[in-house]
Design a protein around this motif. Structure first.
Motif, PDB file in Angstrom:
ATOM      1  N   TRP A  68       0.836  -1.216   0.000  1.00  0.00           N
ATOM      2  CA  TRP A  68       0.000   0.000   0.000  1.00  0.00           C
ATOM      3  C   TRP A  68       0.863   1.255   0.000  1.00  0.00           C
ATOM      4  N   LEU A  69       2.040   1.140   0.607  1.00  0.00           N
ATOM      5  CA  LEU A  69       2.989   2.260   0.630  1.00  0.00           C
ATOM      6  C   LEU A  69       3.871   2.291  -0.612  1.00  0.00           C
ATOM      7  N   LEU A  77      14.642   3.658  -0.388  1.00  0.00           N
ATOM      8  CA  LEU A  77      15.286   4.885   0.068  1.00  0.00           C
ATOM      9  C   LEU A  77      14.324   6.066  -0.009  1.00  0.00           C
ATOM     10  N   ILE A  78      13.599   6.175  -1.113  1.00  0.00           N
ATOM     11  CA  ILE A  78      12.646   7.278  -1.275  1.00  0.00           C
ATOM     12  C   ILE A  78      11.521   7.155  -0.265  1.00  0.00           C
ATOM     13  N   LEU A  79      11.024   5.940  -0.044  1.00  0.00           N
ATOM     14  CA  LEU A  79       9.936   5.742   0.920  1.00  0.00           C
ATOM     15  C   LEU A  79      10.385   6.089   2.336  1.00  0.00           C
ATOM     16  N   LEU A  80      11.619   5.721   2.697  1.00  0.00           N
ATOM     17  CA  LEU A  80      12.133   6.060   4.023  1.00  0.00           C
ATOM     18  C   LEU A  80      12.221   7.576   4.203  1.00  0.00           C
ATOM     19  N   ILE A  81      12.730   8.253   3.185  1.00  0.00           N
ATOM     20  CA  ILE A  81      12.853   9.707   3.266  1.00  0.00           C
ATOM     21  C   ILE A  81      11.474  10.359   3.345  1.00  0.00           C
ATOM     22  N   LEU A  82      10.526   9.853   2.566  1.00  0.00           N
ATOM     23  CA  LEU A  82       9.167  10.406   2.610  1.00  0.00           C
ATOM     24  C   LEU A  82       8.532  10.190   3.979  1.00  0.00           C
ATOM     25  N   LEU A  84      10.098   9.816   6.937  1.00  0.00           N
ATOM     26  CA  LEU A  84      10.739  10.701   7.918  1.00  0.00           C
ATOM     27  C   LEU A  84      10.327  12.151   7.700  1.00  0.00           C
ATOM     28  N   LEU A  85      10.185  12.545   6.433  1.00  0.00           N
ATOM     29  CA  LEU A  85       9.748  13.906   6.133  1.00  0.00           C
ATOM     30  C   LEU A  85       8.317  14.133   6.607  1.00  0.00           C
ATOM     31  N   GLY A  86       7.437  13.183   6.292  1.00  0.00           N
ATOM     32  CA  GLY A  86       6.044  13.306   6.740  1.00  0.00           C
ATOM     33  C   GLY A  86       5.932  13.283   8.251  1.00  0.00           C
ATOM     34  N   PHE A  87       6.712  12.402   8.890  1.00  0.00           N
ATOM     35  CA  PHE A  87       6.731  12.312  10.354  1.00  0.00           C
ATOM     36  C   PHE A  87       7.142  13.650  10.958  1.00  0.00           C
ATOM     37  N   ALA A  88       8.202  14.253  10.414  1.00  0.00           N
ATOM     38  CA  ALA A  88       8.683  15.529  10.942  1.00  0.00           C
ATOM     39  C   ALA A  88       7.680  16.649  10.707  1.00  0.00           C
ATOM     40  N   ALA A 115       2.191  11.372  14.950  1.00  0.00           N
ATOM     41  CA  ALA A 115       2.897  11.763  13.735  1.00  0.00           C
ATOM     42  C   ALA A 115       3.217  10.553  12.859  1.00  0.00           C
ATOM     43  N   ALA A 116       3.535   9.410  13.488  1.00  0.00           N
ATOM     44  CA  ALA A 116       3.846   8.200  12.714  1.00  0.00           C
ATOM     45  C   ALA A 116       2.637   7.743  11.916  1.00  0.00           C
ATOM     46  N   PHE A 117       1.460   7.757  12.550  1.00  0.00           N
ATOM     47  CA  PHE A 117       0.239   7.382  11.839  1.00  0.00           C
ATOM     48  C   PHE A 117      -0.095   8.406  10.762  1.00  0.00           C
ATOM     49  N   GLY A 118       0.147   9.678  11.082  1.00  0.00           N
ATOM     50  CA  GLY A 118      -0.118  10.727  10.103  1.00  0.00           C
ATOM     51  C   GLY A 118       0.814  10.681   8.914  1.00  0.00           C
ATOM     52  N   ALA A 119       2.012  10.137   9.109  1.00  0.00           N
ATOM     53  CA  ALA A 119       2.995  10.067   8.023  1.00  0.00           C
ATOM     54  C   ALA A 119       2.639   9.001   6.996  1.00  0.00           C
ATOM     55  N   LEU A 120       1.889   7.968   7.389  1.00  0.00           N
ATOM     56  CA  LEU A 120       1.575   6.877   6.467  1.00  0.00           C
ATOM     57  C   LEU A 120       0.762   7.351   5.259  1.00  0.00           C
ATOM     58  N   PRO A 121      -0.343   8.110   5.456  1.00  0.00           N
ATOM     59  CA  PRO A 121      -1.057   8.627   4.279  1.00  0.00           C
ATOM     60  C   PRO A 121      -0.189   9.562   3.436  1.00  0.00           C
ATOM     61  N   PHE A 122       0.713  10.294   4.093  1.00  0.00           N
ATOM     62  CA  PHE A 122       1.630  11.172   3.364  1.00  0.00           C
ATOM     63  C   PHE A 122       2.529  10.355   2.437  1.00  0.00           C
ATOM     64  N   VAL A 123       3.069   9.230   2.960  1.00  0.00           N
ATOM     65  CA  VAL A 123       3.917   8.355   2.146  1.00  0.00           C
ATOM     66  C   VAL A 123       3.105   7.754   1.008  1.00  0.00           C
ATOM     67  N   ARG A 124       1.876   7.338   1.323  1.00  0.00           N
ATOM     68  CA  ARG A 124       1.011   6.735   0.306  1.00  0.00           C
ATOM     69  C   ARG A 124       0.764   7.703  -0.850  1.00  0.00           C
ATOM     70  N   GLN A 125       0.416   8.939  -0.532  1.00  0.00           N
ATOM     71  CA  GLN A 125       0.069   9.908  -1.573  1.00  0.00           C
ATOM     72  C   GLN A 125       1.303  10.386  -2.334  1.00  0.00           C
ATOM     73  N   THR A 126       2.329  10.801  -1.610  1.00  0.00           N
ATOM     74  CA  THR A 126       3.520  11.315  -2.286  1.00  0.00           C
ATOM     75  C   THR A 126       4.288  10.196  -2.978  1.00  0.00           C
ATOM     76  N   GLY A 127       4.293   8.994  -2.374  1.00  0.00           N
ATOM     77  CA  GLY A 127       4.957   7.862  -3.007  1.00  0.00           C
ATOM     78  C   GLY A 127       4.284   7.490  -4.321  1.00  0.00           C
TER      79      GLY A 127
END
Length: 218
Positions: A68-69, A77-82, A84-88, A115-127
């Protein structure tokens, strides 16, 4: 005190530092012709059977989440950066709003969990957006059964019955896949550097192999 340096923001400042460190480590390993995240990403895709080809597969909860991610479609590498970016971003915005409007911040563990839960949709959309612009090939359609009949090279340890070693398989598109290999013959041993022919899949990323019978052709 600068709001960014307040104790409630510590996990998110650390995430930014970790993001920079991962990028630097990847850059250093690439100088030696290696890629830590590419290796890890291939192992995860293979282990959880992540398949974006549309074929039905029981990947389990973790595999479904990683798929899903967009793992397997977008480099790890891109997913990890996304992430961490979304988490921050989520964490810093949340804490800044609370600090400005209510005069307090959430405890770091609570804020980090949100923030960790909030970062998942961010990774999904930007990824998904990143994956749309990345060059795609047919390797995402490979299933575990496609590895049978291919050759791989032992890269870590010695493979013996009941004691698999890690092997690297490069497909026809030049993409590496990392598998666990053990001999099909109970008397055989495969040393590091050996080239083997995969003859069957046991489970997950575990396969059985024989010594490559035609090294002159493969």
């Amino acid at each position: 005190m600068t709001p960014l340096l307040l104790p409630g923001n510590a996990p998110f400042v650390a995430a930014i530092g970790l993001m920079i460190a991962i990028g630097a480590l990847e850059g250093i390993t690439l100088l030696f012709g290696l890629s830590v995240t590419e290796h890890a990403g291939s192992m995860l895709v293979s282990h959880f059977g992540i398949d974006h080809s549309g074929a039905a597969a029981d990947t389990g909860v973790v595999g479904q989440l990683l798929g899903w991610l967009h793992l397997g479609r977008v480099p790890l590498l891109i997913l990890l950066i996304l992430f961490l970016l979304g988490f921050a971003i989520v964490g810093l915005v949340l804490q800044s709003l609370l600090h400005a409007l209510a005069g307090f911040m959430l405890p770091p563990p609570v804020a980090a969990l949100i923030a960790a839960f909030g970062a998942l949709p961010f990774v999904r959309q930007t990824g998904g957006l990143v994956g749309h612009y990345l060059p795609q090939n047919e390797t995402s359609a490979l299933s575990e059964a496609d590895f049978v009949g291919r050759t791989a090279q032992i890269v870590t340890g010695e493979a013996s019955p009941g004691n698999p070693a890690e092997a690297r398989l490069v497909d026809e598109y030049g993409q590496p896949h990392y598998l666990r290999i053990e001999p099909d013959d109970p008397e055989a041993r495969f040393a590091r550097g050996s080239t083997v022919l995969i003859v069957s899949r046991v489970s997950g990323s575990l396969y059985r192999a024989i010594a490559n019978p035609r090294p002159d052709l493969l």
